[in-house]
Design a protein around this motif. Structure first.
Motif, short mmCIF file in Angstrom:
data_model
loop_
_atom_site.label_atom_id
_atom_site.label_comp_id
_atom_site.label_asym_id
_atom_site.label_seq_id
_atom_site.Cartn_x
_atom_site.Cartn_y
_atom_site.Cartn_z
N LEU A 1 0.86 -1.18 0.00
CA LEU A 1 0.00 0.00 0.00
C LEU A 1 0.90 1.23 0.00
CD1 LEU A 1 -2.91 1.23 0.35
CD2 LEU A 1 -2.45 1.22 2.82
N ASP A 2 0.66 2.15 -0.92
CA ASP A 2 1.48 3.36 -0.98
C ASP A 2 1.35 4.13 0.33
OD1 ASP A 2 2.03 6.34 -1.67
OD2 ASP A 2 2.79 5.21 -3.39
N ALA A 3 2.50 4.59 0.86
CA ALA A 3 2.49 5.29 2.14
C ALA A 3 1.60 6.53 2.11
CB ALA A 3 3.92 5.67 2.53
N SER A 4 1.50 7.18 0.94
CA SER A 4 0.65 8.38 0.85
C SER A 4 -0.81 8.04 1.06
CB SER A 4 0.86 9.07 -0.50
OG SER A 4 0.42 8.23 -1.57
N LEU A 5 -1.23 6.85 0.60
CA LEU A 5 -2.61 6.42 0.83
C LEU A 5 -2.86 6.15 2.30
CD1 LEU A 5 -3.63 4.04 -2.11
CD2 LEU A 5 -4.67 6.23 -1.47
N TRP A 6 -1.86 5.60 2.98
CA TRP A 6 -2.02 5.38 4.43
C TRP A 6 -2.17 6.72 5.15
CZ3 TRP A 6 -3.29 1.66 7.68
CH2 TRP A 6 -3.17 1.93 9.04
N LEU A 7 -1.34 7.69 4.80
CA LEU A 7 -1.44 9.01 5.44
C LEU A 7 -2.80 9.64 5.18
CD1 LEU A 7 2.13 10.39 4.68
CD2 LEU A 7 1.27 9.49 6.85
N TRP A 8 -3.32 9.44 3.97
CA TRP A 8 -4.66 9.94 3.67
C TRP A 8 -5.70 9.22 4.52
CZ3 TRP A 8 -8.53 7.07 0.98
CH2 TRP A 8 -9.70 7.81 0.68
N SER A 9 -5.53 7.91 4.71
CA SER A 9 -6.49 7.16 5.52
C SER A 9 -6.47 7.64 6.97
CB SER A 9 -6.19 5.65 5.45
OG SER A 9 -5.15 5.26 6.33
N GLU A 10 -5.32 8.07 7.45
CA GLU A 10 -5.24 8.62 8.80
C GLU A 10 -6.13 9.86 8.93
OE1 GLU A 10 -2.12 7.50 11.56
OE2 GLU A 10 -3.97 6.47 11.02
N VAL A 11 -6.06 10.71 7.92
CA VAL A 11 -6.90 11.91 7.92
C VAL A 11 -8.38 11.52 7.85
CG1 VAL A 11 -7.54 13.95 6.58
CG2 VAL A 11 -5.13 13.42 6.96
N ARG A 12 -8.71 10.61 6.95
CA ARG A 12 -10.11 10.23 6.76
C ARG A 12 -10.69 9.50 7.98
NH1 ARG A 12 -12.92 12.31 2.32
NH2 ARG A 12 -14.05 10.35 2.04
N SER A 13 -9.83 8.94 8.81
CA SER A 13 -10.33 8.30 10.04
C SER A 13 -10.83 9.33 11.04
CB SER A 13 -9.22 7.46 10.68
OG SER A 13 -8.29 8.27 11.39
N GLY A 14 -10.35 10.58 10.91
CA GLY A 14 -10.76 11.63 11.82
C GLY A 14 -10.05 11.63 13.16
N VAL A 15 -9.10 10.71 13.34
CA VAL A 15 -8.36 10.61 14.60
C VAL A 15 -6.97 11.22 14.38
CG1 VAL A 15 -7.48 9.08 16.40
CG2 VAL A 15 -9.64 8.54 15.24
N ALA A 16 -6.74 12.38 14.94
CA ALA A 16 -5.51 13.13 14.65
C ALA A 16 -4.31 12.60 15.42
CB ALA A 16 -5.73 14.60 14.99
N THR A 17 -3.16 12.62 14.77
CA THR A 17 -1.87 12.37 15.41
C THR A 17 -1.14 13.70 15.51
OG1 THR A 17 -1.73 10.13 14.49
CG2 THR A 17 0.32 11.15 15.22
N LEU A 18 -0.79 14.10 16.71
CA LEU A 18 -0.14 15.39 16.91
C LEU A 18 1.27 15.39 16.32
CD1 LEU A 18 -1.35 17.87 18.50
CD2 LEU A 18 0.46 17.43 20.18
N THR A 19 1.64 16.51 15.68
CA THR A 19 2.99 16.70 15.16
C THR A 19 3.52 18.05 15.64
OG1 THR A 19 2.07 17.59 13.10
CG2 THR A 19 2.66 15.25 13.12
N THR A 20 4.80 18.29 15.41
CA THR A 20 5.47 19.45 15.99
C THR A 20 4.81 20.81 15.68
OG1 THR A 20 7.60 18.31 16.04
CG2 THR A 20 7.67 20.71 16.03
N PRO A 21 4.31 21.07 14.46
CA PRO A 21 3.76 22.40 14.19
C PRO A 21 2.56 22.78 15.06
CG PRO A 21 4.20 21.25 12.13
CD PRO A 21 4.36 20.24 13.22
N VAL A 22 1.88 21.80 15.66
CA VAL A 22 0.69 22.13 16.44
C VAL A 22 0.82 21.68 17.90
CG1 VAL A 22 -0.95 22.31 14.54
CG2 VAL A 22 -0.42 20.05 15.49
N VAL A 23 2.04 21.50 18.37
CA VAL A 23 2.26 21.19 19.79
C VAL A 23 1.74 22.34 20.65
CG1 VAL A 23 4.06 20.97 21.55
CG2 VAL A 23 4.16 19.57 19.50
N GLU A 24 1.02 22.00 21.70
CA GLU A 24 0.44 22.94 22.67
C GLU A 24 -0.60 23.88 22.06
OE1 GLU A 24 2.75 24.66 25.71
OE2 GLU A 24 4.18 23.02 25.83
N ALA A 25 -1.23 23.44 20.96
CA ALA A 25 -2.28 24.26 20.34
C ALA A 25 -3.68 23.86 20.78
CB ALA A 25 -2.17 24.17 18.82
N PHE A 26 -3.84 22.64 21.33
CA PHE A 26 -5.18 22.13 21.59
C PHE A 26 -5.31 21.45 22.94
CE2 PHE A 26 -3.94 21.29 17.11
CZ PHE A 26 -4.71 22.27 16.49
N VAL A 27 -6.48 21.59 23.56
CA VAL A 27 -6.86 20.66 24.61
C VAL A 27 -7.43 19.43 23.90
CG1 VAL A 27 -7.29 22.49 26.29
CG2 VAL A 27 -9.18 21.61 24.93
#
Length: 305
Positions: A163-189
């Motif tokens: 499975l192409d890695a880009s499709l997996w990353l898209w599936s992560e978005v479509r699942s609606g369950v976010a994985t936090l990354t550095t640009p948005v650290v400490e932005a959300f409760v």
């Protein structure tokens, strides 16, 4: 539709923190938003590590490899900083935290490939061991089951179509369950990313850093932002601001996660003011930026605790 969300993808964007020792689960229970004290060998936890002000510094998928070893899977880009900060709180606990990214192989498994790898789909956060591999079932994407496969690097990769890695990353978005990354650290409760609705917060467990803020947001009705899945015709970056036509002078939201959509454009998870989301006249990047269209959320929100 020219794509198939079916197969196995290597996940080089994720890293692993190993927590070892007889107090490993107890230590994590006191630091994260989920219950690790009662974590069984057949389940995983989605959890957040918060600042004292209740803001997310990292998100993890955590599970036990043994009675005294817990693995935390998170975005690799923020792992060094989070490992350093978490380690500061160990004190007298019999627990040792290390970066174990080089010791484990991680793969995403989607669609029919799950049948061969895990014997079929299960509910999210169910975990099963297959030999030395651990398989954590995730939220589906577009109706397709998904799972996270973790095993020592000495183990062969799971068998199945690539499975192409880009499709997996898209599936992560479509699942609606976010994985936090550095640009948005400490932005959300956590509730701003719907974590209370997808198994990421336990309101009945004891104290942890930021717990009072999380509880107040939930029980006093002060939450004004939620996570939504959206689509735009142009590329968007994590951390980009979202604007509403009704109030163009200030942003009403933030892009949390984004990936190219296989049919064109980009899909994203965005954290938005609830009032602005109801208007659905949104642009990303600038008040006159690219239009952003909200898509149906793939799971129900938890309205009552």
């Amino acid at each position: 539709m020219t794509y198939s969300l079916n197969g196995i993808a290597p996940l080089s964007h994720l890293g692993v923190i190993r927590v070892e020792g007889e107090d490993a689960a107890k230590f994590l229970h006191g630091q994260l938003t989920q219950d690790f004290a009662l974590l069984g060998m057949d389940e995983a936890r989605l959890a957040a590590f918060l600042s004292a002000k209740g803001r997310m510094q990292a998100s993890f998928i955590g599970f036990k490899r043994s009675a005294t070893e817990v693995l935390l899977v998170c975005s690799r880009d923020l792992l060094p900083a989070v490992l350093k900060r978490l380690s500061m709180f160990v004190l007298r606990a019999k627990a040792r935290l290390t970066d174990a990214t080089a010791d484990y192989s991680l793969y995403g498994v989607a669609g029919d490939a799950i049948n061969a790898v895990a014997g079929g789909a299960h509910a999210a956060w169910h975990k099963a061991d297959a030999g030395r591999a651990s398989v954590v079932h995730l939220y589906p994407a577009d109706g397709q089951p998904r799972a996270l496969w973790v095993a020592p690097t000495s183990e062969p990769a799971p068998a199945g179509p690539a499975l192409d890695a880009s499709l997996w990353l898209w599936s992560e978005v479509r699942s609606g369950v976010a994985t936090l990354t550095t640009p948005v650290v400490e932005a959300f409760v956590p509730q701003m990313l719907n974590y209370e609705s997808v198994g990421g917060v336990n309101f009945k467990k004891g104290c942890y850093p930021g717990q009072e803020v999380v509880a107040r947001s939930q029980f006093r009705g002060t939450l004004k932002r939620r996570a939504y899945v959206a689509h735009t015709a142009a590329a968007v970056e994590v951390g980009a601001e979202v604007f509403s036509t009704s109030d163009p002078d200030q942003p009403c939201g933030t892009v949390v996660q984004a990936a190219p959509a296989p049919d064109g454009g980009f899909d994203a998870i965005v954290s938005l003011q609830i009032a602005a989301a109801q208007e659905q006249s949104l642009q990303v990047g600038a008040p006159a930026g690219v239009p952003l269209a909200l898509l149906p959320l793939p799971y129900p929100l938890l309205e009552d605790i």
